[in-house]
Design an enzyme around this catalytic site. Structure first.
Site, PDB file in Angstrom:
ATOM      1  N   PRO A 158       2.115   0.773   4.135  1.00 56.77           N
ATOM      2  CA  PRO A 158       2.050   0.839   2.516  1.00 56.77           C
ATOM      3  C   PRO A 158       3.241  -0.119   2.207  1.00 56.77           C
ATOM      4  O   PRO A 158       4.181  -0.541   2.771  1.00 56.77           O
ATOM      5  CB  PRO A 158       2.755   2.227   2.221  1.00 56.77           C
ATOM      6  CG  PRO A 158       3.191   2.900   3.709  1.00 56.77           C
ATOM      7  CD  PRO A 158       3.019   1.902   4.668  1.00 56.77           C
ATOM      8  N   GLU A 159       2.858  -0.884   1.080  1.00 54.58           N
ATOM      9  CA  GLU A 159       3.807  -1.778   0.498  1.00 54.58           C
ATOM     10  C   GLU A 159       4.420  -0.869  -0.789  1.00 54.58           C
ATOM     11  O   GLU A 159       3.718   0.043  -0.944  1.00 54.58           O
ATOM     12  CB  GLU A 159       3.282  -3.125   0.162  1.00 54.58           C
ATOM     13  CG  GLU A 159       2.742  -3.723   1.626  1.00 54.58           C
ATOM     14  CD  GLU A 159       2.138  -4.932   1.396  1.00 54.58           C
ATOM     15  OE1 GLU A 159       2.432  -5.807   0.564  1.00 54.58           O
ATOM     16  OE2 GLU A 159       1.093  -5.546   2.186  1.00 54.58           O
TER      17      GLU A 159
END
Length: 276
Positions: A2-3
């Site tokens: 996840p960014e």
DNA sequence: CGGCAAACCTGCGAGC
DNA sequence: TGCTCGCAGGTTTGCC
């Protein structure tokens, strides 16, 4: 995995489930993730109340009502899942279980265990060793072309590599670095200090727009990302270049289409004609 | 400081 | 069908 947009999506989902709730029971099902859990993790959390949730870079913070905070990083494959029933058997890679006073359950699941969880009793979260050196939030007021120019001045590394450096700017990862450079028409292999002010003037809004649009879409779901309620994000359909090697460039009519190269051991996707 | 490889892990899809 | 290989949204460490 996840960014920034995916972590923000997780935060929004968890806010519904956890804000204001008392932690009735915390179960830690293994001794470590990327690093050991804090000492007496279960006992220290039990009976305490979660006031609110925030995000800094790719870190999630659960703020307790006494100023302490649980810091969570999802690594590549971490998820925070809500809606599990307390009579359900645990699944593979369910590492932490938070049981709440309204009967709700939140499970931290992380197949690859690149995530981490810490518990800090100090109120000054910004001074936490994991957060202290992180650069400005790209969607905050403090992120301007002038600020970014100052932070990349003198850096000879490729701009793609520099955008992944969390001490330069917070929360950008491998997908959104490629997408932001494509939107701003900048060649990912250019050395950061070679960017001209006019190019940085385009790069900053490109970063902001791609992150904002991704958040609005609930993040991107490639392999692992799930919103806490189990729903998928759909910004992967909005990618212009990421994982699109060989496809035509959406913005021009070049023959080669989208190309892939490897920088710092990681894939970069770009259009050689549009990005100079 | 820069650059690169490896390390930490599991899972999945492609290709044979 | 089943195996091996390569690759995956992150971060840290160690070496030259």
């Amino acid at each position: 995995m996840p960014e920034l947009p995916e972590v923000e999506t997780v935060r929004l989902g968890l806010e519904q489930a956890m804000a204001g709730r008392l932690l009735l029971r915390v179960l830690q099902r293994r001794p470590d993730l990327r690093r050991p859990f804090p000492p007496r993790f279960e006992a220290r959390l039990t009976g305490r109340r979660i006031d609110s949730l925030s995000r800094r870079a790719k870190y999630l913070a659960l703020h307790l009502d006494d100023g302490a905070a649980v810091l969570v990083h999802l690594g590549m494959s971490g998820r925070m899942l809500v809606g599990r029933q307390s009579n359900e058997p645990f699944g593979a890679h369910d590492h932490v279980v938070f049981d709440l006073d309204d009967g709700g359950r939140v499970v931290f699941n992380d197949a690859r265990r690149f995530g981490l969880i810490d518990l800090t009793e100090t109120a000054l979260l910004s001074e936490h060793p994991l957060l202290r050196d992180i650069g400005p939030e790209p969607l905050g007021d403090a992120f301007t072309p002038t600020v970014l120019a100052g932070r990349i001045a003198g850096k000879s590394s490729a701009i793609k590599i520099v955008l992944l450096d969390q001490t330069v700017v917070a929360g950008i990862g491998n997908i959104y670095a490629s997408e932001a450079l494509y939107r701003s028409g900048i060649d990912p292999t250019r050395s950061a200090h070679s960017l001209k002010p006019r190019e940085i003037d385009k790069l900053v809004p490109a970063i902001q727009s791609v992150l904002t649009e991704a958040i609005a879409a609930g993040g991107s779901s490639l392999r692992d990302h799930r919103r806490p309620d189990g729903e998928l994000g759909y910004f992967q359909h909005g990618f212009k270049v990421y994982d699109r090697e060989g496809e035509p460039c959406p913005d021009c009519t070049c023959r080669e289409g989208i190309r892939r190269l490897v920088q710092g051991g990681r894939s970069t996707f770009y259009c050689a004609k549009k990005q100079r």
